[in-house]
Scaffold this motif. Sequence first.
Motif, PDB file in Angstrom:
ATOM      1  N   PRO A  37       6.074  12.366   1.823  1.00 18.88           N
ATOM      2  CA  PRO A  37       5.100  11.268   1.981  1.00 18.88           C
ATOM      3  C   PRO A  37       5.009  10.719   3.414  1.00 18.88           C
ATOM      4  O   PRO A  37       3.910  10.448   3.903  1.00 18.88           O
ATOM      5  CB  PRO A  37       5.617  10.207   1.014  1.00 18.88           C
ATOM      6  CG  PRO A  37       6.344  10.977  -0.043  1.00 18.88           C
ATOM      7  CD  PRO A  37       6.937  12.170   0.652  1.00 18.88           C
ATOM      8  N   ARG A 115       9.336   9.679   9.343  1.00 15.97           N
ATOM      9  CA  ARG A 115      10.501   8.827   9.634  1.00 15.97           C
ATOM     10  C   ARG A 115      11.762   9.425   9.016  1.00 15.97           C
ATOM     11  O   ARG A 115      12.832   9.461   9.605  1.00 15.97           O
ATOM     12  CB  ARG A 115      10.241   7.445   9.036  1.00 15.97           C
ATOM     13  CG  ARG A 115      11.432   6.533   9.007  1.00 15.97           C
ATOM     14  CD  ARG A 115      11.167   5.336   8.120  1.00 15.97           C
ATOM     15  NE  ARG A 115      11.333   5.683   6.712  1.00 15.97           N
ATOM     16  CZ  ARG A 115      11.090   4.855   5.706  1.00 15.97           C
ATOM     17  NH1 ARG A 115      10.637   3.657   5.932  1.00 15.97           N
ATOM     18  NH2 ARG A 115      11.275   5.241   4.457  1.00 15.97           N
ATOM     19  N   ASN A 140       9.895   4.960  12.874  1.00 16.10           N
ATOM     20  CA  ASN A 140       9.326   3.851  12.091  1.00 16.10           C
ATOM     21  C   ASN A 140       7.996   3.435  12.693  1.00 16.10           C
ATOM     22  O   ASN A 140       7.682   2.240  12.808  1.00 16.10           O
ATOM     23  CB  ASN A 140      10.268   2.648  12.033  1.00 16.10           C
ATOM     24  CG  ASN A 140      11.562   2.946  11.300  1.00 16.10           C
ATOM     25  OD1 ASN A 140      11.705   4.007  10.702  1.00 16.10           O
ATOM     26  ND2 ASN A 140      12.487   2.042  11.341  1.00 16.10           N
ATOM     27  N   VAL A 142       4.284   2.551  13.161  1.00 13.95           N
ATOM     28  CA  VAL A 142       3.248   2.006  12.289  1.00 13.95           C
ATOM     29  C   VAL A 142       1.892   1.845  12.976  1.00 13.95           C
ATOM     30  O   VAL A 142       0.935   1.363  12.361  1.00 13.95           O
ATOM     31  CB  VAL A 142       3.673   0.654  11.665  1.00 13.95           C
ATOM     32  CG1 VAL A 142       4.776   0.868  10.641  1.00 13.95           C
ATOM     33  CG2 VAL A 142       4.137  -0.337  12.727  1.00 13.95           C
ATOM     34  N   ARG A 155       6.416   0.012  16.501  1.00 16.07           N
ATOM     35  CA  ARG A 155       7.425   0.430  15.534  1.00 16.07           C
ATOM     36  C   ARG A 155       7.901  -0.799  14.783  1.00 16.07           C
ATOM     37  O   ARG A 155       7.986  -1.904  15.327  1.00 16.07           O
ATOM     38  CB  ARG A 155       8.595   1.130  16.205  1.00 16.07           C
ATOM     39  CG  ARG A 155       9.601   0.219  16.862  1.00 16.07           C
ATOM     40  CD  ARG A 155      10.855   0.959  17.307  1.00 16.07           C
ATOM     41  NE  ARG A 155      11.628   0.105  18.192  1.00 16.07           N
ATOM     42  CZ  ARG A 155      12.775  -0.495  17.844  1.00 16.07           C
ATOM     43  NH1 ARG A 155      13.283  -0.314  16.647  1.00 16.07           N
ATOM     44  NH2 ARG A 155      13.429  -1.268  18.705  1.00 16.07           N
ATOM     45  N   GLU A 156       8.218  -0.567  13.508  1.00 19.11           N
ATOM     46  CA  GLU A 156       8.775  -1.627  12.700  1.00 19.11           C
ATOM     47  C   GLU A 156      10.255  -1.720  13.040  1.00 19.11           C
ATOM     48  O   GLU A 156      10.956  -0.720  13.039  1.00 19.11           O
ATOM     49  CB  GLU A 156       8.607  -1.229  11.238  1.00 19.11           C
ATOM     50  CG  GLU A 156       8.476  -2.381  10.302  1.00 19.11           C
ATOM     51  CD  GLU A 156       8.158  -1.877   8.918  1.00 19.11           C
ATOM     52  OE1 GLU A 156       6.962  -1.841   8.577  1.00 19.11           O
ATOM     53  OE2 GLU A 156       9.089  -1.500   8.203  1.00 19.11           O
ATOM     54  N   LYS A 176       4.335   4.829   6.309  1.00 17.83           N
ATOM     55  CA  LYS A 176       3.194   4.058   5.851  1.00 17.83           C
ATOM     56  C   LYS A 176       2.907   2.948   6.860  1.00 17.83           C
ATOM     57  O   LYS A 176       3.824   2.350   7.404  1.00 17.83           O
ATOM     58  CB  LYS A 176       3.518   3.447   4.487  1.00 17.83           C
ATOM     59  CG  LYS A 176       2.369   2.652   3.906  1.00 17.83           C
ATOM     60  CD  LYS A 176       2.701   2.134   2.528  1.00 17.83           C
ATOM     61  CE  LYS A 176       2.185   0.727   2.368  1.00 17.83           C
ATOM     62  NZ  LYS A 176       2.534   0.105   1.107  1.00 17.83           N
ATOM     63  N   GLY A 177       1.649   2.694   7.124  1.00 18.82           N
ATOM     64  CA  GLY A 177       1.298   1.701   8.136  1.00 18.82           C
ATOM     65  C   GLY A 177       0.600   2.402   9.288  1.00 18.82           C
ATOM     66  O   GLY A 177      -0.351   1.886   9.864  1.00 18.82           O
ATOM     67  N   GLU A 180      -2.954   3.817   6.075  1.00 19.22           N
ATOM     68  CA  GLU A 180      -2.634   3.210   4.786  1.00 19.22           C
ATOM     69  C   GLU A 180      -2.731   4.255   3.679  1.00 19.22           C
ATOM     70  O   GLU A 180      -3.347   5.304   3.846  1.00 19.22           O
ATOM     71  CB  GLU A 180      -3.580   2.042   4.494  1.00 19.22           C
ATOM     72  CG  GLU A 180      -3.327   0.808   5.370  1.00 19.22           C
ATOM     73  CD  GLU A 180      -1.865   0.341   5.334  1.00 19.22           C
ATOM     74  OE1 GLU A 180      -1.228   0.412   4.267  1.00 19.22           O
ATOM     75  OE2 GLU A 180      -1.363  -0.087   6.388  1.00 19.22           O
ATOM     76  N   GLU A 181      -2.128   3.906   2.562  1.00 15.02           N
ATOM     77  CA  GLU A 181      -2.165   4.746   1.370  1.00 15.02           C
ATOM     78  C   GLU A 181      -3.601   5.182   1.034  1.00 15.02           C
ATOM     79  O   GLU A 181      -3.877   6.335   0.734  1.00 15.02           O
ATOM     80  CB  GLU A 181      -1.618   3.898   0.218  1.00 15.02           C
ATOM     81  CG  GLU A 181      -1.372   4.626  -1.036  1.00 15.02           C
ATOM     82  CD  GLU A 181       0.025   5.225  -1.045  1.00 15.02           C
ATOM     83  OE1 GLU A 181       0.249   6.064  -1.893  1.00 15.02           O
ATOM     84  OE2 GLU A 181       0.860   4.867  -0.179  1.00 15.02           O
TER      85      GLU A 181
ATOM     86  N   LYS B 232       5.525  -1.366  -4.373  1.00 12.92           N
ATOM     87  CA  LYS B 232       4.489  -0.688  -3.596  1.00 12.92           C
ATOM     88  C   LYS B 232       3.074  -1.167  -3.923  1.00 12.92           C
ATOM     89  O   LYS B 232       2.311  -1.480  -3.002  1.00 12.92           O
ATOM     90  CB  LYS B 232       4.625   0.818  -3.801  1.00 12.92           C
ATOM     91  CG  LYS B 232       3.594   1.668  -3.093  1.00 12.92           C
ATOM     92  CD  LYS B 232       4.048   3.114  -3.145  1.00 12.92           C
ATOM     93  CE  LYS B 232       3.000   4.047  -2.635  1.00 12.92           C
ATOM     94  NZ  LYS B 232       1.874   4.171  -3.576  1.00 12.92           N
ATOM     95  N   ASP B 236       0.224  -2.408  -1.382  1.00 13.60           N
ATOM     96  CA  ASP B 236      -1.017  -1.625  -1.299  1.00 13.60           C
ATOM     97  C   ASP B 236      -2.246  -2.517  -1.517  1.00 13.60           C
ATOM     98  O   ASP B 236      -3.286  -2.315  -0.897  1.00 13.60           O
ATOM     99  CB  ASP B 236      -1.037  -0.501  -2.341  1.00 13.60           C
ATOM    100  CG  ASP B 236      -0.122   0.658  -1.952  1.00 13.60           C
ATOM    101  OD1 ASP B 236       0.300   0.708  -0.781  1.00 13.60           O
ATOM    102  OD2 ASP B 236       0.178   1.498  -2.815  1.00 13.60           O
ATOM    103  N   HIS B 242       2.988  -4.935   4.353  1.00  9.13           N
ATOM    104  CA  HIS B 242       3.623  -3.670   3.960  1.00  9.13           C
ATOM    105  C   HIS B 242       5.070  -3.581   4.427  1.00  9.13           C
ATOM    106  O   HIS B 242       5.842  -2.794   3.899  1.00  9.13           O
ATOM    107  CB  HIS B 242       2.784  -2.465   4.392  1.00  9.13           C
ATOM    108  CG  HIS B 242       2.913  -2.103   5.818  1.00  9.13           C
ATOM    109  ND1 HIS B 242       4.006  -1.426   6.282  1.00  9.13           N
ATOM    110  CD2 HIS B 242       2.128  -2.337   6.882  1.00  9.13           C
ATOM    111  CE1 HIS B 242       3.866  -1.249   7.579  1.00  9.13           C
ATOM    112  NE2 HIS B 242       2.750  -1.806   7.967  1.00  9.13           N
ATOM    113  N   THR B 249       9.368   5.298  -0.878  1.00 10.95           N
ATOM    114  CA  THR B 249       8.458   5.497   0.246  1.00 10.95           C
ATOM    115  C   THR B 249       8.339   4.234   1.098  1.00 10.95           C
ATOM    116  O   THR B 249       7.523   4.179   2.005  1.00 10.95           O
ATOM    117  CB  THR B 249       7.061   5.925  -0.248  1.00 10.95           C
ATOM    118  OG1 THR B 249       6.610   4.959  -1.204  1.00 10.95           O
ATOM    119  CG2 THR B 249       7.114   7.283  -0.899  1.00 10.95           C
TER     120      THR B 249
END
Lengths: 248, 316
Positions: A37, A115, A140, A142, A155-156, A176-177, A180-181, B232, B236, B242, B249
């Motif tokens: 992912p 990551r 990390n 984003v 970066r986070e 993620k970031g 986005e999903e 999540k 989302d 987030h 994940t």
Amino acid sequence: MNILVCISNVPDTTSKINFVENDSKFDTNGVQFIINPNDEFGLTKAVWLKESNNATVTVLTVGEQSVEATLRKCLAIGADKAIRIDCPANDAYSVAKEIETHCEQVKYDLIICGRESIDYNGGIVPGLIAGFLDYNFVTNCVNLEIEGSKATFSREMSGGTEISECQLPLVIGSQKGLVEESDLIIPNMRGIMMARQKPLDIVPSQGVNAKTRDIKFNKPQAKSEVKLIKADELDKLIDLLENEAKVI
Amino acid sequence: MSVLVYLESENNKFKKSSYEALSYGKGLADKMGVQVCGVVINCSDIESLKAYGPDKILKIESQDLSAFSSKKYAHAIANIMKSENAHIVILSSTPDSKYLGAHLSGVTDSSFVSNVVELPESISPFTIKRTCFTNKAFSLTEIISDTKIISIASNSFGVIENSNDSLAEEEIDIKSIDSNQRILNIEKESGSVTIADAEIVVSAGRGLKGPENWEMIETLAETLGAATACSKPVSDMGWRPHSEHVGQTGKPVSSNLYIAIGISGAIQHLAGINSSKVKVVINNDPEAPFFKAADYGVIGDAFEVIPSLIEKLKAR
Ligand SMILES: Cc1cc2nc3c(=O)[nH]c(=O)nc-3n(C[C@H](O)[C@H](O)[C@H](O)COP(=O)(O)OP(=O)(O)OC[C@H]3O[C@@H](n4cnc5c(N)ncnc54)[C@H](O)[C@@H]3O)c2cc1C
Ligand SMILES: Nc1ncnc2c1ncn2[C@@H]1O[C@H](COP(=O)(O)O)[C@@H](O)[C@H]1O
């Protein structure tokens, strides 16, 4: 601009994890494999950069033939070309060495990794590649913007976000970031058809020795039964947390 | 020969995870019959380290290293490894330390093993237990290479007192490394406790119905000195940032206490939080799978349970 996306082929997130051969090997029986992912966020970003920065996107996996289905999916999502370095992925070190060798032959401006992979969760490969090649590195990650030879990225970190810039080449660990999903690209029929025409090169391995080896796997012990507390007896919960579990 | 421990600090204070890393380093050094040396960059609170048994502290004071840079820090530590003839470096698993550990192993052409949960089972061969498959399994891993970079999972080993009053200190000069990587800005989150550093995490899911209902979650977290997190779908849908998304994940959680409110306990959620020590689940559905993974459970409506719990905690 030349982008490499390193793809880890991992068990689907719902997979039951089991081991065989005296608990020394992961049992792939009945397991569906997917694009890691974290790598998929990175791949989507790379496909966007094709349009905005006129980039070429190559996906690469170090692995045996069985990973090719995952590489084809990456091509259907929009990568231009795929490479499989032909050897089992024995450990992070040997994988990163194989990728380093490839990156010395073909120069990339941007190397996108995840990551961490969700199977071995090391978060190791991108740092190794950056260290080997002496490239800039951020994990990390984003946010990423590329303008000419300059990258601006976030970066986070613990408790916030750090925004930096550097000159390319750069290795990133995506998550993620970065996108986005809802931005993830689901391959359509046309993408899948086109993927069949795109090159998937098989490159011989350098035969790097691994530096770590999994000797034996085991699963966490089954949990003891949950202690249920009635909703109108919360004093009891506080007491248990304080005096039995000693966590508050 | 000695075991080096990188001791991460912020605003002249060591992180709690650094004391855990040092405790681990001490345990390992004792097992190997060697010394344990702490590596400190721009932090003067050396007194606080004594309780955990270091033999020596190697101190770097450098303007050039005032902000964290994985590359500059990696080269600084690589130099110390050479001068100290050290082959083992221990780090915690904060975001910065994991970032640094991976980079350092690349710079020193060595292997990095992360998520380690115990002292090595044996030193020769060097075999060590770590988590894998996002906490669904452990692997006993042999590290073959001579040089070993090891990061330990938070709260897995614990902070162990092992006082040493005859602590040696040494100032180390390092020559800086050029880097064209430059920090432009750091945006701090408003929340006071971060998930990575938190002892307690209060997490809520879709059962909360909407972002407007998070006030009670924040109050509960504040009352406990906890960090807030979410499932999540909640991030989302934009109910929460987030950076609060935890799970396979999202961010990993390995706190001492994890409180899950209105979260069903899907396999991907559990994977990321399973290494937390104690889990409390609050859910109105007795069939919610999360109860199987919990230590303590309350079957009830979050909108009644949480305000009452806050009240009782405050009255304590
Ligand atoms: C590839 C992939 C990766 C994923 N990664 C993650 C991840 O990293 N993290 C993650 O969290 N999820 C992840 N998921 C999603 C996961 O499968 C679940 O969908 C998700 O965790 C469900 O979130 P939830 O528990 O908040 O919502 P739901 O499953 O909708 O559960 C809500 C719960 O709230 C309870 N509830 C309702 N009303 C109340 C009330 N008044 N009081 C108390 N309880 C109430 C319900 O009984 C229910 O159990 C992933 C999924 C996929 C496919
Ligand atoms: N076998 C592999 N082939 C190509 N890339 C990989 C491989 N294994 C890991 N990676 C990359 O390295 C990242 C981090 O992996 P890991 O260090 O295993 O957590 C993954 O997200 C991938 O981008």
